[in-house]
Design an enzyme around this catalytic site. Structure first.
Site, PDB file in Angstrom:
ATOM      1  CE1 TYR D  50      -1.067  -6.369   1.784  1.00 11.07           C
ATOM      2  CE2 TYR D  50      -1.178  -4.496   0.042  1.00 11.07           C
ATOM      3  CZ  TYR D  50      -1.667  -5.466   1.060  1.00 11.07           C
ATOM      4  OH  TYR D  50      -3.056  -5.441   1.354  1.00 11.07           O
ATOM      5  CD  GLU D  51       7.315  -7.889   4.811  1.00 11.01           C
ATOM      6  OE1 GLU D  51       7.290  -7.010   5.805  1.00 11.01           O
ATOM      7  OE2 GLU D  51       6.958  -9.081   4.919  1.00 11.01           O
TER       8      GLU D  51
END
Lengths: 252, 300, 300, 252
Positions: D50-51
């Site tokens: 996930y960013e």
């Protein structure tokens, strides 16, 4: 009368240069001892950081290498080598750097790379390590070194790290952030840069003559008009210092 | 998928003649066992990259594994010179590329980040920049001033020692971090050696402690005491006596070869080495435990 | 030296009209209490920088604190739009500078590292680069290819929420790290808010967990539940219901002003806020403990 | 006969595109559900990142935002945002990225920034977030979106992230490392790039006609010679999927 070794003399004087609250980039050996002495005397809030990425070390024994685990246990913070050189040093969070090298010249430039020609040297030295950037970016730099003619040539064979190049104007033109070398602490006295960036004799230790210093320096050494005689190490300073190196590894 | 194998297998499969090797560990977690295994397997023409070559590269150069070193400080930490590397360099028998620590770690950071180069502010010192043509300059488009740059370093293989990892290669590291993470991401292949192989759940209990993820790792080897005479934080101390002893051993080629014979060629693996080191040294290097304060991630 | 003070004192001393403020926290550790205190103290003309403005900046813009936003994603995370910022931007009443997340965090990384810019590889997309003149290009001196660069961002003040710190400001952070460290090092002044103020010994027991050191910190404030309706890993959960509710509240200026009156202007501090939030919500957001595996640093 | 929503249909098809061992840059919503479904069916070794800096997430509940703490607890690793975009994405460690946006054009370029002119837009959208770099650097990108004419203009108002620009050659000339969009999964079928980089209709879901897809696409849509009809979601896929979103937040 109190007696002490040349190393003890230099370390006590280096410790006195540190200010409470200073963030100091430390190496092992005498700089480490000087910082720990300062922390136990006039600078309890001194923060010691190491190029291995250790911040706020509280060594419980004498560290024998820059990566000694006693520097990590009880430290404030540990970060990567990239972070220590960027977030800490390059960003301007380091007040003081200690430097050393095989040669220091008239303008405080330091050689830690080669004696002789770079590609065909007489001696290949260990190299920059962290010193190129410490010399450039720490607010103030100090050098602790024995005073010998071969260590103080007029010009270094190789300028691993910058003092004032060939004068303050040259250093300033490079736009570098740090203030450069502020003092060289030797067993004979202090050299400090004048307005032009040239190292001049500003203090001698008790009993040392200007002629003696000149004889051990490789360029025509100027003496400051207000040449001082230093205050000798005190009993308490020496007692605390010797506690830090009980086996006399660095102080002998 | 488990990547567990012996160190012998990992070196055989992932370290080839001519490779650029980065045996990581800035004064801590130095993978001596892997260096010795490379010597035993007789690798040649390696480019050995490390900020501080330390004794491990002095030994590998003595054993004839190297054609070139890339470094920023060639010393025996806390002792003095690295006699073998220094002699080979002075004799012109070993190629080299030299940086400052920041230049070296910036090369790895660029390699790890997938960038072609990393910028660094000027230091006013330009001698090394002029001596090494891989230092270049770039103009900052905002101020018009120049910054110094170094190119990405992407070693063929990195060898990384860690305190603990799972069998897939997710690794917890603490204490001095040096360039462990950067070397792992920069390299094309990664050999992990670990003091302990732990269940995945131990790693997942503290994800912020995981600096290296499984998918950059090629092989996982369980090698306790891998770092001796260097150390692993929390597991054993640095053997400074050996660092002093090496200064003497390395005075003559004969004593170096005798030492290699006794401690590398004549030994099968790290377990045998550690037994040979002996109980007195084991005791001298043992460390009482001191634990970190608890950290609550929460059962979300 | 202790830097402990109230959040009211810290904001009064360190946040001035016209400042560039970075209230950090990528989806985690968002310092809502500090945003509310800035609103109560009536700061004006702030430049509000954050990768994701989130509700905190929507509320500060609604209260008239901002002249400009610097951002990479203006959304209500997991819900939809940030109505107030969007409306102000569309009406041309709010200045802005827009980046991608990587551009935004690269600006902070450059600022934290003391570098004038950071390079990024090309993405093939050039529309945003053309729309924002602070994106520039530099030629890689090794390949001759161009990289995209962004300039350092050095906010006047960063506000960083952490799980625990000592009274000097040495801070442990875990869970999502976002840009906490980079913002702290990039900013000229740093206000720390903490769930817990702990003895120095707790911090020193786990130095690898310390991401922010005391000497970049200006003020330390003990503010439990600072992040509600966002969360603090291990301390309380995210209040998604409020994120959904804000979508409705922010539909009209009247309901926004009524909300600000009730929950910001009409409240003295975070303690009063948390009491007003009420026991049912406290219970709903509470989290059972789940601890990290022990880590042994060793008594060296 | 099994019934399902358009969201369920798209999510099942997106899950099938994932390969065991893929490292996937995930967002919340349908991509998160697709990844979790793939992990429970044919791709047990899928790694979700996930960013926000989370690697190997094992959410025990449906994450409602990209920073949900359930993504952190039991994850393999958590790192800074700078590290996730450099060491993971830019370095080439991400196999798959999921993208979305208000407009997707003939060459797979995506608009997540503005409808209308950049400085005087009709609508200001949330902006790039991580998508500009994901579109550039993930090995393969997939787009999940409802099939509506306004979402599929001939040319996007603003190219926030790159598909094939105005053709594959243009993308390649930029030297970008990622392979670009591999498929657009809609409620009507699949669009995939041809040799020129233009999105063409390669599959329709059962009961959907080419005319229906054309009517919902803003450019003259080519259909592949070997146009497929997709395999409908299976009972087991739907059962597992619905377990992941028990309150029907994303699948309704």
């Amino acid at each position: 009368m109190t007696t002490f070794t040349a190393s003890e003399l230099m370390t006590v004087h280096a410790a006195r240069l540190l200010r409470d609250g200073d963030v100091v980039f430390v190496g092992v050996g005498l700089p480490n001892l000087a910082c720990n002495l300062a922390r136990r005397t006039h600078a309890p809030n001194l923060v010691m950081i190491y190029e291995a990425g250790v911040i706020g070390a509280r060594p419980s024994r004498l560290p024998l290498s820059i990566g000694d685990p006693t520097l990590v246990t009880r430290a404030t913070s540990v970060c990567s080598m990239y972070d220590i050189f960027t977030l800490y040093l390059q960003r301007g969070n380091v007040d003081v750097g200690f430097l050393g090298g095989a040669q220091i010249d008239r303008f405080g430039n330091i050689n830690a790379t080669v004696i002789g020609d770079y590609n065909h040297p007489k001696v290949r030295l260990p190299g920059s390590g962290g010193s190129m950037e410490i010399a450039g970016w720490a607010n103030r730099c100090y050098i602790i070194t024995p005073h010998q003619k071969r260590r103080f040539p007029e010009k270094v064979d190789f300028a691993t790290s910058a003092g004032f190049l060939n004068g303050r104007a040259a250093r300033e033109a490079s736009g570098v952030r740090g203030g450069g070398p502020q003092a060289v602490v030797t067993n004979l006295g202090f050299l400090e840069p004048d307005e032009s960036g040239e190292l001049v004799l500003t203090a001698v230790h008790p009993g040392v003559t200007v002629e003696e210093v000149q004889a051990n320096t490789g360029w025509p050494l100027k003496a400051a008009a207000n040449l001082r005689v230093t205050e000798p190490p005190g009993e308490e300073e020496l007692r605390l210092l010797r506690e830090l190196d009980p086996q006399n590894i660095y102080l002998k | 998928m488990s990547k567990l194998c012996t160190l012998k297998e990992a070196i055989a499969q992932h370290v080839h003649d001519g490779d650029c090797v980065y045996a990581a560990g800035f004064t801590h977690l130095i993978p001596f066992a892997a260096g010795h295994e490379i010597i035993r397997q007789g690798r040649k023409d390696l480019t050995l990259a490390r900020a501080t070559p330390d004794l491990i590269y002095d030994q590998m150069v003595a054993a004839g594994c190297a054609k070139k070193v890339i470094y920023s400080y060639i010393g025996n930490p806390g002792v003095g010179s690295l006699r073998i590397i220094r002699t080979e360099l002075e004799a012109g028998r070993l190629e080299f590329e030299e940086y400052s620590h920041f230049g070296m770690i910036s090369r790895l950071q660029a390699g790890a980040a997938g960038l072609p180069f990393m910028p660094m502010n000027q230091t006013a010192a330009t001698a090394l920049e002029q001596a090494n043509p891989l230092y270049r300059r770039v103009t900052d488009p905002y101020s018009g001033r120049e910054v110094v740059v170094v190119p990405a370093l992407n070693p063929d293989v990195a060898i990384i020692h860690v305190q603990r990892c799972d069998e897939r290669g997710n690794a917890h590291i603490w204490g001095i971090l040096g360039e462990q993470k950067e070397a792992a991401f920069a390299a094309k292949r990664v050999i992990l050696t670990a003091e302990e192989i732990v269940p995945e759940e131990v790693i997942r209990s503290d994800p912020n402690r995981t600096l290296i993820p499984e998918f950059v790792v090629s092989a996982v080897c369980h090698v306790p005491y891998c770092s001796h005479p260097s150390y692993t934080q929390g597991y054993y101390d640095r053997d400074n006596d050996f660092y002093l002893e090496w200064d003497k051993i390395s005075e003559t080629p004969e004593s170096v070869q005798a030492w290699l014979q006794e401690w590398v060629y004549g030994i099968t693996d790290r377990e045998a080495y550690w037994q040979k080191v002996g109980a007195e040294t084991h005791k001298r290097l043992s460390v009482p435990p001191l634990y970190a304060a608890p950290v609550n991630y929460g059962e979300y």
